[in-house]
Design a protein around this motif. Structure first.
Motif, PDB file in Angstrom:
ATOM      1  N   GLN A  87      53.746   7.483 -21.528  1.00 56.98           N
ATOM      2  CA  GLN A  87      54.512   8.172 -20.502  1.00 56.98           C
ATOM      3  C   GLN A  87      55.988   8.104 -20.852  1.00 56.98           C
ATOM      4  O   GLN A  87      56.451   7.162 -21.498  1.00 56.98           O
ATOM      5  CB  GLN A  87      54.284   7.513 -19.134  1.00 56.98           C
ATOM      6  N   ASP A  88      56.720   9.102 -20.435  1.00 55.28           N
ATOM      7  CA  ASP A  88      58.158   9.115 -20.690  1.00 55.28           C
ATOM      8  C   ASP A  88      58.824   7.866 -20.119  1.00 55.28           C
ATOM      9  O   ASP A  88      58.479   7.409 -19.019  1.00 55.28           O
ATOM     10  CB  ASP A  88      58.799  10.367 -20.073  1.00 55.28           C
ATOM     11  N   ASP A  89      59.761   7.325 -20.882  1.00 55.49           N
ATOM     12  CA  ASP A  89      60.563   6.165 -20.463  1.00 55.49           C
ATOM     13  C   ASP A  89      59.733   4.895 -20.316  1.00 55.49           C
ATOM     14  O   ASP A  89      60.185   3.931 -19.675  1.00 55.49           O
ATOM     15  CB  ASP A  89      61.298   6.450 -19.150  1.00 55.49           C
ATOM     16  N   HIS A  90      58.515   4.863 -20.863  1.00 54.62           N
ATOM     17  CA  HIS A  90      57.689   3.659 -20.807  1.00 54.62           C
ATOM     18  C   HIS A  90      57.195   3.317 -22.222  1.00 54.62           C
ATOM     19  O   HIS A  90      56.303   3.986 -22.742  1.00 54.62           O
ATOM     20  CB  HIS A  90      56.477   3.844 -19.875  1.00 54.62           C
ATOM     21  N   ASP A  91      57.814   2.318 -22.811  1.00 62.60           N
ATOM     22  CA  ASP A  91      57.359   1.871 -24.130  1.00 62.60           C
ATOM     23  C   ASP A  91      55.992   1.214 -24.004  1.00 62.60           C
ATOM     24  O   ASP A  91      55.616   0.709 -22.940  1.00 62.60           O
ATOM     25  CB  ASP A  91      58.355   0.883 -24.748  1.00 62.60           C
ATOM     26  N   ALA A  92      55.247   1.214 -25.105  1.00 62.30           N
ATOM     27  CA  ALA A  92      53.887   0.672 -25.075  1.00 62.30           C
ATOM     28  C   ALA A  92      53.642  -0.259 -26.259  1.00 62.30           C
ATOM     29  O   ALA A  92      54.263  -0.126 -27.311  1.00 62.30           O
ATOM     30  CB  ALA A  92      52.863   1.814 -25.099  1.00 62.30           C
ATOM     31  N   GLU A  93      52.736  -1.191 -26.039  1.00 66.25           N
ATOM     32  CA  GLU A  93      52.328  -2.104 -27.110  1.00 66.25           C
ATOM     33  C   GLU A  93      50.801  -2.080 -27.192  1.00 66.25           C
ATOM     34  O   GLU A  93      50.109  -2.246 -26.188  1.00 66.25           O
ATOM     35  CB  GLU A  93      52.819  -3.515 -26.843  1.00 66.25           C
ATOM     36  N   VAL A  94      50.280  -1.868 -28.405  1.00 64.71           N
ATOM     37  CA  VAL A  94      48.838  -1.742 -28.622  1.00 64.71           C
ATOM     38  C   VAL A  94      48.391  -2.780 -29.641  1.00 64.71           C
ATOM     39  O   VAL A  94      49.029  -2.943 -30.692  1.00 64.71           O
ATOM     40  CB  VAL A  94      48.474  -0.327 -29.123  1.00 64.71           C
ATOM     41  N   THR A  95      47.313  -3.482 -29.333  1.00 64.57           N
ATOM     42  CA  THR A  95      46.731  -4.425 -30.287  1.00 64.57           C
ATOM     43  C   THR A  95      45.392  -3.883 -30.777  1.00 64.57           C
ATOM     44  O   THR A  95      44.512  -3.565 -29.975  1.00 64.57           O
ATOM     45  CB  THR A  95      46.512  -5.813 -29.643  1.00 64.57           C
ATOM     46  N   LEU A  96      45.269  -3.744 -32.080  1.00 62.16           N
ATOM     47  CA  LEU A  96      44.027  -3.264 -32.689  1.00 62.16           C
ATOM     48  C   LEU A  96      43.196  -4.453 -33.141  1.00 62.16           C
ATOM     49  O   LEU A  96      43.669  -5.286 -33.917  1.00 62.16           O
ATOM     50  CB  LEU A  96      44.334  -2.359 -33.887  1.00 62.16           C
ATOM     51  N   GLU A  97      41.977  -4.527 -32.648  1.00 58.94           N
ATOM     52  CA  GLU A  97      41.072  -5.611 -33.023  1.00 58.94           C
ATOM     53  C   GLU A  97      40.248  -5.170 -34.226  1.00 58.94           C
ATOM     54  O   GLU A  97      39.324  -4.364 -34.122  1.00 58.94           O
ATOM     55  CB  GLU A  97      40.166  -5.978 -31.843  1.00 58.94           C
ATOM     56  N   MET A  98      40.603  -5.707 -35.392  1.00 55.30           N
ATOM     57  CA  MET A  98      39.984  -5.291 -36.649  1.00 55.30           C
ATOM     58  C   MET A  98      38.619  -5.950 -36.830  1.00 55.30           C
ATOM     59  O   MET A  98      38.479  -7.166 -36.661  1.00 55.30           O
ATOM     60  CB  MET A  98      40.884  -5.650 -37.831  1.00 55.30           C
ATOM     61  N   LYS A  99      37.621  -5.141 -37.168  1.00 60.86           N
ATOM     62  CA  LYS A  99      36.272  -5.656 -37.404  1.00 60.86           C
ATOM     63  C   LYS A  99      35.836  -5.331 -38.828  1.00 60.86           C
ATOM     64  O   LYS A  99      36.063  -4.229 -39.314  1.00 60.86           O
ATOM     65  CB  LYS A  99      35.291  -5.063 -36.393  1.00 60.86           C
ATOM     66  N   ARG A 100      35.210  -6.298 -39.457  1.00 62.02           N
ATOM     67  CA  ARG A 100      34.776  -6.152 -40.845  1.00 62.02           C
ATOM     68  C   ARG A 100      33.645  -5.131 -40.947  1.00 62.02           C
ATOM     69  O   ARG A 100      32.724  -5.119 -40.135  1.00 62.02           O
ATOM     70  CB  ARG A 100      34.349  -7.507 -41.394  1.00 62.02           C
ATOM     71  N   LYS A 101      33.696  -4.274 -41.975  1.00 60.89           N
ATOM     72  CA  LYS A 101      32.701  -3.224 -42.187  1.00 60.89           C
ATOM     73  C   LYS A 101      31.789  -3.498 -43.374  1.00 60.89           C
ATOM     74  O   LYS A 101      30.951  -2.649 -43.722  1.00 60.89           O
ATOM     75  CB  LYS A 101      33.403  -1.868 -42.384  1.00 60.89           C
ATOM     76  N   VAL A 102      31.942  -4.636 -44.011  1.00 61.87           N
ATOM     77  CA  VAL A 102      31.160  -4.956 -45.203  1.00 61.87           C
ATOM     78  C   VAL A 102      30.492  -6.315 -45.042  1.00 61.87           C
ATOM     79  O   VAL A 102      30.885  -7.121 -44.201  1.00 61.87           O
ATOM     80  CB  VAL A 102      32.049  -4.987 -46.466  1.00 61.87           C
ATOM     81  N   PHE A 103      29.463  -6.554 -45.864  1.00 59.70           N
ATOM     82  CA  PHE A 103      28.967  -7.920 -46.035  1.00 59.70           C
ATOM     83  C   PHE A 103      29.315  -8.365 -47.440  1.00 59.70           C
ATOM     84  O   PHE A 103      29.703  -7.546 -48.285  1.00 59.70           O
ATOM     85  CB  PHE A 103      27.460  -8.013 -45.755  1.00 59.70           C
ATOM     86  N   LYS A 104      29.214  -9.648 -47.697  1.00 59.02           N
ATOM     87  CA  LYS A 104      29.602 -10.186 -49.002  1.00 59.02           C
ATOM     88  C   LYS A 104      28.390 -10.806 -49.686  1.00 59.02           C
ATOM     89  O   LYS A 104      27.802 -11.760 -49.180  1.00 59.02           O
ATOM     90  CB  LYS A 104      30.704 -11.237 -48.852  1.00 59.02           C
ATOM     91  N   LEU A 105      28.004 -10.230 -50.815  1.00 61.44           N
ATOM     92  CA  LEU A 105      26.939 -10.807 -51.625  1.00 61.44           C
ATOM     93  C   LEU A 105      27.566 -11.909 -52.477  1.00 61.44           C
ATOM     94  O   LEU A 105      28.263 -11.645 -53.450  1.00 61.44           O
ATOM     95  CB  LEU A 105      26.299  -9.738 -52.511  1.00 61.44           C
ATOM     96  N   VAL A 106      27.319 -13.140 -52.090  1.00 57.46           N
ATOM     97  CA  VAL A 106      27.976 -14.285 -52.716  1.00 57.46           C
ATOM     98  C   VAL A 106      27.362 -14.596 -54.077  1.00 57.46           C
ATOM     99  O   VAL A 106      28.067 -14.764 -55.079  1.00 57.46           O
ATOM    100  CB  VAL A 106      27.901 -15.521 -51.803  1.00 57.46           C
ATOM    101  N   SER A 107      26.031 -14.687 -54.128  1.00 56.36           N
ATOM    102  CA  SER A 107      25.388 -15.090 -55.369  1.00 56.36           C
ATOM    103  C   SER A 107      23.941 -14.634 -55.404  1.00 56.36           C
ATOM    104  O   SER A 107      23.334 -14.356 -54.366  1.00 56.36           O
ATOM    105  CB  SER A 107      25.447 -16.615 -55.543  1.00 56.36           C
ATOM    106  N   VAL A 108      23.400 -14.570 -56.611  1.00 56.31           N
ATOM    107  CA  VAL A 108      21.976 -14.315 -56.834  1.00 56.31           C
ATOM    108  C   VAL A 108      21.472 -15.409 -57.763  1.00 56.31           C
ATOM    109  O   VAL A 108      22.031 -15.621 -58.847  1.00 56.31           O
ATOM    110  CB  VAL A 108      21.723 -12.935 -57.468  1.00 56.31           C
ATOM    111  N   CYS A 109      20.425 -16.109 -57.348  1.00 58.97           N
ATOM    112  CA  CYS A 109      19.894 -17.222 -58.134  1.00 58.97           C
ATOM    113  C   CYS A 109      18.380 -17.089 -58.242  1.00 58.97           C
ATOM    114  O   CYS A 109      17.697 -16.900 -57.232  1.00 58.97           O
ATOM    115  CB  CYS A 109      20.272 -18.559 -57.505  1.00 58.97           C
ATOM    116  N   VAL A 110      17.867 -17.177 -59.466  1.00 55.44           N
ATOM    117  CA  VAL A 110      16.424 -17.112 -59.711  1.00 55.44           C
ATOM    118  C   VAL A 110      16.015 -18.381 -60.447  1.00 55.44           C
ATOM    119  O   VAL A 110      16.577 -18.694 -61.507  1.00 55.44           O
ATOM    120  CB  VAL A 110      16.050 -15.879 -60.551  1.00 55.44           C
TER     121      VAL A 110
END
Length: 447
Positions: free
Chosen positions: A141-164
């Motif tokens: 709105q005019d004459d009203h400053d705003a503050e926005v917080t973005l909550e970041m969420k991870r979109k990947v998984f992490k393949l740590v290791s493969v062991c046979v």
């Protein structure tokens, strides 16, 4: 007249001043923070699904879209400690942030090309990083400053290791493949593409029966329940284990893939996938019975052990075109010393003509000679590659690659002709004279 002139000068100065202000809000890296009167401050924070504190990946790209989904502002910030300031007109906006993607790995949309549905695509040959996304709607709105917080969420998984473990002695290579995976994300955080897969080469630990690779790979989640495929290569051929997971591989998990290869006569495969630290623990336990052990058919691979020859050298009388190492395996591409010209098809069967032509120039000590693929010919006739290869072939007194109509096998299996001078690909012309130079691929494994 004087008043009109003064008004004209005033208008010109106003336009110049507006342009100057707009320029001040733009930067060399494509940022544009707007020229409105309402200040909107945007900051980012990570949302962890586990007990550990999570930091936002960097850098962070923040896109601002108006109610018509037009991108009106863009800001790149180094990390979550920096706030992004935008100067906007009053109105409703949708803010999207993509973290962890930089222009060395990804094709980042500019403000002119960005829409909420635009894909943040990987560049050729690059791997995913720790991608995070967030979105928020704000009304200014005019004459009203705003503050926005973005909550970041991870979109990947992490393949740590493969062991046979308990791998038989006759195995010389192991690969593990997860599929299908999502390919990438859009600016709005939605996943895009469903055909990605990741293949990991697993290496032997010393002279033991344990094979392990520490991957550290960031991967997009699976599309539904993932398929896990292991390929065990021996000198006699390849054995394939394939199984389907009990649940999806989701974002924000660290995954350790542990496999127990039990028995040689009656093999089975036990797998455990464990998510830890980023989210709650989950396990994937699988047993593959001997009835599910399958020989890989028509692999077409030549398999050898020992040191692989280097590109540009001679191996068994053939020129080594390429030599590429991936884990325990080195893939070597050879070509024959000679090219066969004036190959004419007429009304004969194309496959018979090609087989007879290959036999005339093939090196008998090596089996599996074939027509090159289109990609292989394109790589050879790249100007830099062609000059280097022909210089080396001249020194060896082998045939060089010249201007001609080279036969190749297309992706659909059809035999076609590549015109090296123009780059045109065409079907076989029965009255034309074609050129043929066989290729062969050999997989070398470390002993």
């Amino acid at each position: 007249m004087r008043n009109r002139f003064i008004r004209f000068i005033f208008v010109c100065l106003s336009v110049m001043l507006a342009a100057s202000c707009a320029k001040d809000n733009a930067s060399d890296n494509g940022d544009y923070t707007g020229d409105g009167k309402v200040l909107m401050k945007v900051k980012t924070m990570a949302v962890s699904a586990g007990v550990t504190e999570m930091n936002v990946a960097k850098p962070i790209c923040i896109y601002v879209f108006n109610s018509s989904d037009k991108c009106v502002a863009l800001k790149h910030i180094a990390d979550e400690s920096v706030e992004a300031d935008f100067n906007l007109e009053a109105g409703t906006y949708r803010i999207y942030a993509v973290a962890g993607a930089d222009d060395s790995n990804y094709i980042l949309p500019s403000m002119d090309t960005a829409t909420p549905q635009t894909v943040v695509a990987l560049k050729d040959g690059q791997k995913h990083t720790d991608i995070m996304c967030a979105s928020e709607t704000v009304s200014l709105q005019d004459d009203h400053d705003a503050e926005v917080t973005l909550e970041m969420k991870r979109k990947v998984f992490k393949l740590v290791s493969v062991c046979v473990t308990n791998v038989p002695e006759d195995v010389i290579d192991i690969t593990a493949t997860l599929m299908p995976l999502y390919e990438t994300v859009k600016i709005n955080g939605e996943y895009s593409g469903e055909q990605a897969k990741e293949t990991v080469s697993v290496s032997r630990v010393g002279k033991t029966a344990t094979w392990k690779t520490d991957c550290g790979l960031f991967l997009m989640p699976s599309v539904g329940k993932p398929v896990l495929q292991f390929v065990f290569t021996t000198k006699k051929g390849k054995k394939v284990f394939t199984t389907v997971g009990e649940s999806e591989l989701t974002a924000n998990y660290k995954v350790e893939l542990n496999v127990d290869y039990v028995g040689v006569a009656n093999p089975s495969l036990k797998c455990m996938i464990k998510g830890e630290e980023w989210g709650e623990t989950k396990q994937w336990n699988v047993t593959v019975n001997s009835s599910e052990l399958v020989d890989e058919e028509n692999s077409g691979d030549n398999v050898e052990t020992g040191d692989a020859p280097q590109a540009g050298s001679v191996y068994k009388g053939c020129y080594v075109l390429k030599s590429k190492t991936e884990g325990n395996k080195t893939v070597v591409t050879l070509i024959t010393p000679k090219t066969l010209s004036q190959v004419i098809f007429g009304y004969e069967d194309k496959e018979s003509v090609v087989a007879a032509a290959i036999a005339k120039v093939a090196v008998d000590e090596i089996s599996g000679w074939r027509l090159p693929t289109k990609d292989e010919l394109l790589w050879v006739f790249n100007s830099e590659n062609k000059e280097r290869i022909n210089n080396e072939l001249n020194k060896l007194k082998f045939s060089t690659f010249f201007t001609g109509k080279y036969l190749f096998r297309d992706d659909d299996g059809a035999i076609k002709a590549y015109y090296s001078e123009t780059g045109i690909v065409d079907d076989i012309q029965s009255t034309y004279k074609h050129d043929l130079r066989p290729f062969v691929t050999i997989d070398f494994y470390k002993e």
